[in-house]
Scaffold this motif. Sequence first.
Motif, PDB file in Angstrom:
ATOM      1  N   HIS A  18       0.775  -1.326  -0.153  1.00 52.74           N
ATOM      2  CA  HIS A  18       0.076  -0.019   0.105  1.00 52.74           C
ATOM      3  C   HIS A  18       0.919   1.167   0.138  1.00 52.74           C
ATOM      4  O   HIS A  18       0.683   1.975   0.939  1.00 52.74           O
ATOM      5  N   LYS A  29      -6.672  -6.424   6.685  1.00 55.44           N
ATOM      6  CA  LYS A  29      -7.994  -6.317   7.345  1.00 55.44           C
ATOM      7  C   LYS A  29      -8.400  -4.833   7.407  1.00 55.44           C
ATOM      8  O   LYS A  29      -9.475  -4.242   7.027  1.00 55.44           O
ATOM      9  N   THR A  72      -8.228  -2.615   4.406  1.00 61.12           N
ATOM     10  CA  THR A  72      -9.424  -2.738   3.710  1.00 61.12           C
ATOM     11  C   THR A  72     -10.694  -2.201   4.053  1.00 61.12           C
ATOM     12  O   THR A  72     -11.468  -1.644   3.345  1.00 61.12           O
ATOM     13  N   ALA A  73     -11.002  -2.354   5.505  1.00 62.59           N
ATOM     14  CA  ALA A  73     -11.995  -1.691   6.143  1.00 62.59           C
ATOM     15  C   ALA A  73     -11.921  -0.124   6.220  1.00 62.59           C
ATOM     16  O   ALA A  73     -13.087   0.614   5.763  1.00 62.59           O
ATOM     17  N   GLN A 102     -12.763   4.617  10.897  1.00 63.03           N
ATOM     18  CA  GLN A 102     -12.295   5.810  10.901  1.00 63.03           C
ATOM     19  C   GLN A 102     -11.353   6.003  12.111  1.00 63.03           C
ATOM     20  O   GLN A 102     -12.175   5.844  13.161  1.00 63.03           O
ATOM     21  N   GLU A 137     -10.486   1.696   3.468  1.00 58.63           N
ATOM     22  CA  GLU A 137     -10.859   1.872   2.232  1.00 58.63           C
ATOM     23  C   GLU A 137     -12.544   1.997   1.654  1.00 58.63           C
ATOM     24  O   GLU A 137     -12.743   2.724   0.959  1.00 58.63           O
ATOM     25  N   ARG A 138     -12.998   0.780   2.371  1.00 54.19           N
ATOM     26  CA  ARG A 138     -14.331   0.926   2.336  1.00 54.19           C
ATOM     27  C   ARG A 138     -15.091   2.088   3.170  1.00 54.19           C
ATOM     28  O   ARG A 138     -16.375   2.043   2.936  1.00 54.19           O
ATOM     29  N   GLY A 139     -14.579   2.514   3.810  1.00 47.70           N
ATOM     30  CA  GLY A 139     -15.184   3.671   4.801  1.00 47.70           C
ATOM     31  C   GLY A 139     -15.990   3.055   5.938  1.00 47.70           C
ATOM     32  O   GLY A 139     -16.793   3.763   6.720  1.00 47.70           O
ATOM     33  N   ASP A 140     -15.547   1.797   6.291  1.00 46.84           N
ATOM     34  CA  ASP A 140     -16.423   1.264   7.377  1.00 46.84           C
ATOM     35  C   ASP A 140     -15.879   1.527   8.856  1.00 46.84           C
ATOM     36  O   ASP A 140     -16.671   1.528   9.802  1.00 46.84           O
TER      37      ASP A 140
END
Length: 577
Positions: free
Chosen positions: A311, A480, A483-484, A491, A486-489
């Motif tokens: 990343h 993980k 990824t969360a 912050q 990037e999904r906006g799940d």
Amino acid sequence: MVNLTIDGRAVCVPENTTILEAAKSVGVAIPTLCYWEGLNEIGACRVCVVEVDGLYKLPAACNTPVAEGMVVRTNSKAARQARRTNVELILSEHDSNCATCVRSGNCTLQSLAKDLNIRSIPYEKKLPAKTKTNAFPLVRDNTKCVKCMRCVQVCDKIQNSHVWDVVNTGGRTNIAIRGVYDIEDSRCALCGQCITHCPVGALSERDDVDRVMEAVYDPDRITVVQIAPAIRTAWGEAFGLTPDVATVQRLCACLREAGFDYVFDTNFTADLTIMEEGSEFLDRLAHADTAKLPLFTSCCPGWVRYLKAHHPELIGNLSTAKSPQQMFGAVAKSYYAEILGVEPEKIFCVSIMPCLAKKHECAIPAMNDACGQPDVDASLTTREVERLIASCHIDPASLADSDLDLPLGVGSGAGNIFGATGGVMEAALRTAAAIVTGQNPDPDAFRDVRGMDGWKEASFDLPGRTLRVAVVNGLGNAEKLITAMERGDVQYDFVEVMACPGGCVGGGGQPIHDRTFCAPDRADVLYAQDRNMTLRFSHENPSIKAVYADFFTNPLSEKAHHLLHTDHNAWKMPGED
């Protein structure tokens, strides 16, 4: 529930239980080689074969489920003969020169051969071509590989690095580096988990003991050595010493006996890291509209390598603060060189770390801010320092404790817990809260970030703001979290990442105990030490106060930026643009 008989004993276990697990439940030991519970249950080595009434073939106990009425014989003539033959065949393709193997005395294959009373190999010895290299911190000797697949599984399932791969089929099956020919050209994070999961000596760290001892014997060099927090939890294991006996002071005595001139504590620069990284975090919070958040910790070089490889777009989120290892080297060859009144080039700086990635980190060309030479000259793993002590014929149990040298030998409890997952975050929050509120919080107020969970979250109230923090250990869990994000799940404001499961206490350079996860017990040692220390805040460390008063002026000063911070873009991972 399923009822069966194992070696004449009635057994009742839940369905889907394997024969291996069922036997273990009644105290019947079945030998294994490739097996690792929950990770590698593929029956590749065929060492755990047993005889089952009604079955023509001998099944592998590790992945064969029990059945109602099953009658199992774990030590029948057929099972014993097949087991012995399988181990003999493995040995026929294995470099059995145990006297010079780094895992001699701590090798699962060696133990199996001894237990099976194998005294000779009735098959032609046929070793694969040797491709061993000593240039990279991670060394693979394919003449010792038993093709158990553990390295593949831990790298894929736990660390998400996908460095190792299985190539070819049948008798030509082999383990290779995925996508490239040489390991140094891979995106390996150098976490070393493949080493601690290898049952033999096919994987190991590059041994730098002789190079370090050459410096110790050189009358023109001043050797200084730093001891990382996680080392004090594990260095005595090879000598049969418990942590209360194998103290950092006892290790200090061993290192003095070996000839090192000065022995210091990386806890000192762990505290220094908190001052710099904590100040950087508060500065980013104050400029949240423009600063990159969350701030990722940067003290784990395995994590830094992983982020750069997988990343690179997030490199700007890394703290610019160097790791405690590198801060120590920079301070030793500047501030401490001035105290000694010597040229910094005369100092040979050694670190004792639970980690392979530290060997790479200290060799990064940009890590030379103190005098143009490497700030840290060599990094030894816990296993290497055990071998160093043994090679000097030092008996740690016979030595009295020796205090570390001053002023770089003073560390706080906050610096001490750096070695456990969550420790960096907790130490940073202790000092951040004190800076913002003007008074020290309860040192245990942030204990919610402790524990071995792979991904922990917590929120803490500071005047005018609620901090959202996360702590992850193991690179698979870091993936993980990213990824969360990037999904906006999720912050966060601040994220601590350690590459190894459990943090540094579970590092790839720590002592190896096959199929045993030692990190929780080792972490408990660090927290117990923290509880019993009168100095529990990084900002209250008198040596930290002195180094700022006498040298750096204040955190994030121009001199601090030059010596204690780094540009993560100054070097590249293989394949990085």
